[in-house]
Scaffold this motif. Structure first.
Motif, PDB file in Angstrom:
ATOM      1  N   VAL A 172       7.640 -26.245  29.695  1.00 51.93           N
ATOM      2  CA  VAL A 172       7.390 -25.276  28.620  1.00 51.93           C
ATOM      3  C   VAL A 172       7.874 -23.893  29.026  1.00 51.93           C
ATOM      4  O   VAL A 172       8.519 -23.188  28.227  1.00 51.93           O
ATOM      5  N   MET A 173       7.580 -23.477  30.260  1.00 50.59           N
ATOM      6  CA  MET A 173       8.005 -22.160  30.717  1.00 50.59           C
ATOM      7  C   MET A 173       9.522 -22.054  30.756  1.00 50.59           C
ATOM      8  O   MET A 173      10.079 -20.997  30.421  1.00 50.59           O
ATOM      9  N   PHE A 174      10.200 -23.127  31.151  1.00 47.28           N
ATOM     10  CA  PHE A 174      11.661 -23.093  31.165  1.00 47.28           C
ATOM     11  C   PHE A 174      12.209 -22.864  29.766  1.00 47.28           C
ATOM     12  O   PHE A 174      13.117 -22.038  29.567  1.00 47.28           O
ATOM     13  N   ALA A 175      11.678 -23.572  28.781  1.00 41.50           N
ATOM     14  CA  ALA A 175      12.164 -23.415  27.401  1.00 41.50           C
ATOM     15  C   ALA A 175      11.924 -21.997  26.893  1.00 41.50           C
ATOM     16  O   ALA A 175      12.810 -21.381  26.278  1.00 41.50           O
ATOM     17  N   ILE A 176      10.745 -21.447  27.176  1.00 41.05           N
ATOM     18  CA  ILE A 176      10.417 -20.099  26.692  1.00 41.05           C
ATOM     19  C   ILE A 176      11.305 -19.050  27.353  1.00 41.05           C
ATOM     20  O   ILE A 176      11.920 -18.211  26.682  1.00 41.05           O
ATOM     21  N   VAL A 177      11.383 -19.095  28.696  1.00 40.47           N
ATOM     22  CA  VAL A 177      12.162 -18.087  29.414  1.00 40.47           C
ATOM     23  C   VAL A 177      13.646 -18.228  29.100  1.00 40.47           C
ATOM     24  O   VAL A 177      14.370 -17.228  28.986  1.00 40.47           O
ATOM     25  N   PHE A 178      14.127 -19.469  28.945  1.00 36.86           N
ATOM     26  CA  PHE A 178      15.531 -19.683  28.602  1.00 36.86           C
ATOM     27  C   PHE A 178      15.876 -18.961  27.306  1.00 36.86           C
ATOM     28  O   PHE A 178      16.894 -18.255  27.229  1.00 36.86           O
ATOM     29  N   TYR A 179      15.066 -19.123  26.297  1.00 34.89           N
ATOM     30  CA  TYR A 179      15.381 -18.497  25.012  1.00 34.89           C
ATOM     31  C   TYR A 179      15.233 -16.981  25.061  1.00 34.89           C
ATOM     32  O   TYR A 179      15.956 -16.263  24.366  1.00 34.89           O
ATOM     33  N   ILE A 180      14.333 -16.490  25.901  1.00 40.07           N
ATOM     34  CA  ILE A 180      14.172 -15.036  26.003  1.00 40.07           C
ATOM     35  C   ILE A 180      15.394 -14.389  26.639  1.00 40.07           C
ATOM     36  O   ILE A 180      15.942 -13.408  26.111  1.00 40.07           O
ATOM     37  N   VAL A 181      15.845 -14.927  27.781  1.00 39.00           N
ATOM     38  CA  VAL A 181      16.901 -14.255  28.547  1.00 39.00           C
ATOM     39  C   VAL A 181      18.300 -14.790  28.240  1.00 39.00           C
ATOM     40  O   VAL A 181      19.286 -14.058  28.378  1.00 39.00           O
ATOM     41  N   ARG A 182      18.413 -16.052  27.814  1.00 40.99           N
ATOM     42  CA  ARG A 182      19.739 -16.642  27.619  1.00 40.99           C
ATOM     43  C   ARG A 182      20.138 -16.790  26.152  1.00 40.99           C
ATOM     44  O   ARG A 182      21.285 -17.169  25.877  1.00 40.99           O
ATOM     45  N   ILE A 183      19.243 -16.511  25.257  1.00 42.22           N
ATOM     46  CA  ILE A 183      19.588 -16.539  23.832  1.00 42.22           C
ATOM     47  C   ILE A 183      19.313 -15.175  23.203  1.00 42.22           C
ATOM     48  O   ILE A 183      20.234 -14.454  22.817  1.00 42.22           O
ATOM     49  N   PHE A 184      18.034 -14.776  23.127  1.00 38.22           N
ATOM     50  CA  PHE A 184      17.678 -13.521  22.466  1.00 38.22           C
ATOM     51  C   PHE A 184      18.176 -12.304  23.239  1.00 38.22           C
ATOM     52  O   PHE A 184      18.556 -11.300  22.627  1.00 38.22           O
ATOM     53  N   GLY A 185      18.150 -12.350  24.559  1.00 36.70           N
ATOM     54  CA  GLY A 185      18.663 -11.232  25.345  1.00 36.70           C
ATOM     55  C   GLY A 185      20.157 -11.306  25.594  1.00 36.70           C
ATOM     56  O   GLY A 185      20.816 -10.278  25.770  1.00 36.70           O
ATOM     57  N   TRP A 186      20.698 -12.512  25.602  1.00 37.32           N
ATOM     58  CA  TRP A 186      22.115 -12.711  25.914  1.00 37.32           C
ATOM     59  C   TRP A 186      23.024 -12.023  24.900  1.00 37.32           C
ATOM     60  O   TRP A 186      23.987 -11.338  25.283  1.00 37.32           O
ATOM     61  N   PHE A 187      22.748 -12.184  23.619  1.00 41.91           N
ATOM     62  CA  PHE A 187      23.698 -11.735  22.596  1.00 41.91           C
ATOM     63  C   PHE A 187      23.770 -10.211  22.453  1.00 41.91           C
ATOM     64  O   PHE A 187      24.873  -9.674  22.282  1.00 41.91           O
ATOM     65  N   PRO A 188      22.661  -9.449  22.509  1.00 45.16           N
ATOM     66  CA  PRO A 188      22.817  -7.988  22.464  1.00 45.16           C
ATOM     67  C   PRO A 188      23.622  -7.435  23.645  1.00 45.16           C
ATOM     68  O   PRO A 188      24.475  -6.560  23.470  1.00 45.16           O
ATOM     69  N   VAL A 189      23.354  -7.946  24.854  1.00 52.15           N
ATOM     70  CA  VAL A 189      24.109  -7.478  26.029  1.00 52.15           C
ATOM     71  C   VAL A 189      25.567  -7.931  25.925  1.00 52.15           C
ATOM     72  O   VAL A 189      26.487  -7.194  26.296  1.00 52.15           O
ATOM     73  N   SER A 190      25.787  -9.131  25.398  1.00 50.86           N
ATOM     74  CA  SER A 190      27.149  -9.638  25.227  1.00 50.86           C
ATOM     75  C   SER A 190      27.943  -8.776  24.251  1.00 50.86           C
ATOM     76  O   SER A 190      29.141  -8.545  24.446  1.00 50.86           O
ATOM     77  N   TYR A 191      27.274  -8.309  23.201  1.00 48.06           N
ATOM     78  CA  TYR A 191      27.965  -7.443  22.232  1.00 48.06           C
ATOM     79  C   TYR A 191      28.500  -6.191  22.911  1.00 48.06           C
ATOM     80  O   TYR A 191      29.656  -5.804  22.707  1.00 48.06           O
ATOM     81  N   CYS A 192      27.669  -5.556  23.763  1.00 42.15           N
ATOM     82  CA  CYS A 192      28.110  -4.356  24.478  1.00 42.15           C
ATOM     83  C   CYS A 192      29.217  -4.680  25.470  1.00 42.15           C
ATOM     84  O   CYS A 192      30.171  -3.915  25.629  1.00 42.15           O
ATOM     85  N   PHE A 193      29.102  -5.822  26.141  1.00 45.32           N
ATOM     86  CA  PHE A 193      30.133  -6.224  27.091  1.00 45.32           C
ATOM     87  C   PHE A 193      31.470  -6.440  26.383  1.00 45.32           C
ATOM     88  O   PHE A 193      32.522  -6.000  26.862  1.00 45.32           O
ATOM     89  N   TRP A 194      31.441  -7.127  25.254  1.00 48.39           N
ATOM     90  CA  TRP A 194      32.683  -7.376  24.520  1.00 48.39           C
ATOM     91  C   TRP A 194      33.299  -6.071  24.031  1.00 48.39           C
ATOM     92  O   TRP A 194      34.523  -5.913  24.041  1.00 48.39           O
ATOM     93  N   ARG A 195      32.473  -5.135  23.617  1.00 48.77           N
ATOM     94  CA  ARG A 195      33.003  -3.855  23.157  1.00 48.77           C
ATOM     95  C   ARG A 195      33.712  -3.128  24.293  1.00 48.77           C
ATOM     96  O   ARG A 195      34.802  -2.571  24.108  1.00 48.77           O
ATOM     97  N   ASP A 196      33.112  -3.145  25.480  1.00 48.03           N
ATOM     98  CA  ASP A 196      33.738  -2.479  26.623  1.00 48.03           C
ATOM     99  C   ASP A 196      35.006  -3.201  27.076  1.00 48.03           C
ATOM    100  O   ASP A 196      36.010  -2.574  27.408  1.00 48.03           O
ATOM    101  N   ALA A 197      34.953  -4.544  27.128  1.00 40.27           N
ATOM    102  CA  ALA A 197      36.116  -5.303  27.589  1.00 40.27           C
ATOM    103  C   ALA A 197      37.275  -5.196  26.600  1.00 40.27           C
ATOM    104  O   ALA A 197      38.441  -5.084  26.999  1.00 40.27           O
ATOM    105  N   LEU A 198      36.987  -5.236  25.317  1.00 40.78           N
ATOM    106  CA  LEU A 198      38.036  -5.090  24.308  1.00 40.78           C
ATOM    107  C   LEU A 198      38.646  -3.695  24.350  1.00 40.78           C
ATOM    108  O   LEU A 198      39.849  -3.528  24.087  1.00 40.78           O
ATOM    109  N   TYR A 199      37.836  -2.695  24.662  1.00 37.89           N
ATOM    110  CA  TYR A 199      38.365  -1.340  24.798  1.00 37.89           C
ATOM    111  C   TYR A 199      39.405  -1.281  25.915  1.00 37.89           C
ATOM    112  O   TYR A 199      40.468  -0.656  25.777  1.00 37.89           O
TER     113      TYR A 199
END
Length: 351
Positions: free
Chosen positions: A264-291
């Motif tokens: 249960v803890m793996f499923a919860i933490v996975f979605y927190i850091v690898r889904i919900f947290g992954w995409f906002p940070v990825s958006y900033c990373f893509w903006r910097d890399a594309l620049y």
């Protein structure tokens, strides 16, 4: 020879008298003047001593010019010279003491556990000592990276003021060397052990290994390395326990409650850091890399354009893996909630 500003004069329009000339550009600014607008505010009137070395100076200090103008995502506060290389050579990278000690420690611990379980017929791990020898150093290393990366991300106020693309942070470099050691150990192990020889895992290890090398090579994206190589590993310790219980049913039978809690803890933490947290940070990373990729005046510090292109391609691949693994986790959670034992027996390994 270095410029002596006291001996350089100009004629004023009003009197024609000679006076000291104010240097109109930074003394180390390249002739191409690429990205000069980026570092105009950091120009110096005092000339700097010339360097005769053919190799660019590598500065590992946190400087005021590394400070970002935004606490999160893209920043425009560059290092002074857009053509100066700040990274590490391959010799410096693989000769790093942290990398070498951690790699030797992981391999040594694996070998010790392998021979211990192999020579102990009563052990639950006697049938497959290689896998348990892999789990233990894997668990210890990722636990360190997860805790240290989360500590930096959440509590280090100076960290969020570095430049997101070129800024330096010693903790971020420690995480990069730790990940380099882990993947240098994990990639050949995954190829040698049949149970770990899965194409998605091998590709994942190879991609992360190459990204770690490139980030150290050009001292780029240290800011994002803390999240993508540190924070997201919060789910990995729970995964190691879940995998061990799956591969060694005696562990699951002996510790059923611990196994279910870790699932249960793996499923919860996975979605927190690898889904919900992954995409906002990825958006900033893509903006910097594309620049970096599409702006001709972007400061590159001798990094070729194919490097950010490779980063974007591999990050897209890793993002697809997160989504696929998230889907598999949802299936496993549904099977656990509905009591579908057959589905749980056949569930695929998650990330």
């Amino acid at each position: 020879p270095p410029i002596n500003s006291s001996s350089v004069h100009r004629r004023t329009h009003s009197t024609g008298a000679a006076g000291p000339r104010q240097l109109p550009w930074h003394p180390r600014e390249p002739a191409t003047r690429r990205a000069s607008w980026l570092h105009s505010r950091y120009r110096r009137a005092t000339p700097q001593p010339s360097c005769n070395s053919s190799r660019h100076r590598r500065d590992t200090r946190i400087k005021k010019t590394d400070r970002a103008t935004m606490p999160f995502g893209k920043s425009k506060a560059p290092i002074v010279d857009p053509d100066e290389w700040y990274g590490k050579s391959l010799g410096e990278t693989f000769g790093n003491r942290h990398f070498q000690l951690q790699l030797v420690a992981m391999m040594g611990l694996h070998a010790a556990l392998y021979y211990y379980f192999k020579g102990n017929p009563k052990s639950a791990f006697h049938a497959n000592p290689n896998k348990m020898g892999h789990y233990v150093p894997f668990l210890i290393a990722f636990q360190f990276m997860a805790v240290y990366g989360t500590y930096i991300w959440l509590t280090d106020t100076d960290f969020h003021s570095i430049d997101a693309t070129w800024g330096y942070h010693p903790g971020a470099e420690t995480i990069l060397f730790s990940m380099l050691a882990i993947q240098s150990y994990d990639t050949p192990i995954s190829l040698c052990i049949p149970e770990l020889r899965q194409i998605t895992f091998v590709l994942h290890h190879a991609v992360v290994l190459s990204l770690s090398i490139l980030s150290l090579r050009y001292r780029a994206f240290y800011y994002y390395a803390v999240y993508f190589l540190g924070v997201i590993e919060l789910s990995s310790p729970f995964l190691a326990v879940v995998d061990a219980a799956r591969d060694y049913p005696k562990i699951a039978d002996k510790y059923p409650i611990t196994n279910e809690i870790c699932r249960v803890m793996f499923a919860i933490v996975f979605y927190i850091v690898r889904i919900f947290g992954w995409f906002p940070v990825s958006y900033c990373f893509w903006r910097d890399a594309l620049y970096l990729l599409f702006n001709s005046d972007a400061a590159m510090h001798q990094m070729p354009k194919w490097v950010p292109a490779f980063w974007l391609f591999t990050h897209g691949f890793l993002t697809c893996l997160q989504v696929w693994w998230g889907y598999l986790i949802l299936k496993a959670v549904y099977a656990m909630a509905t009591g579908d034992e057959e589905a749980r027996k056949n569930e695929a390994k998650n990330a």
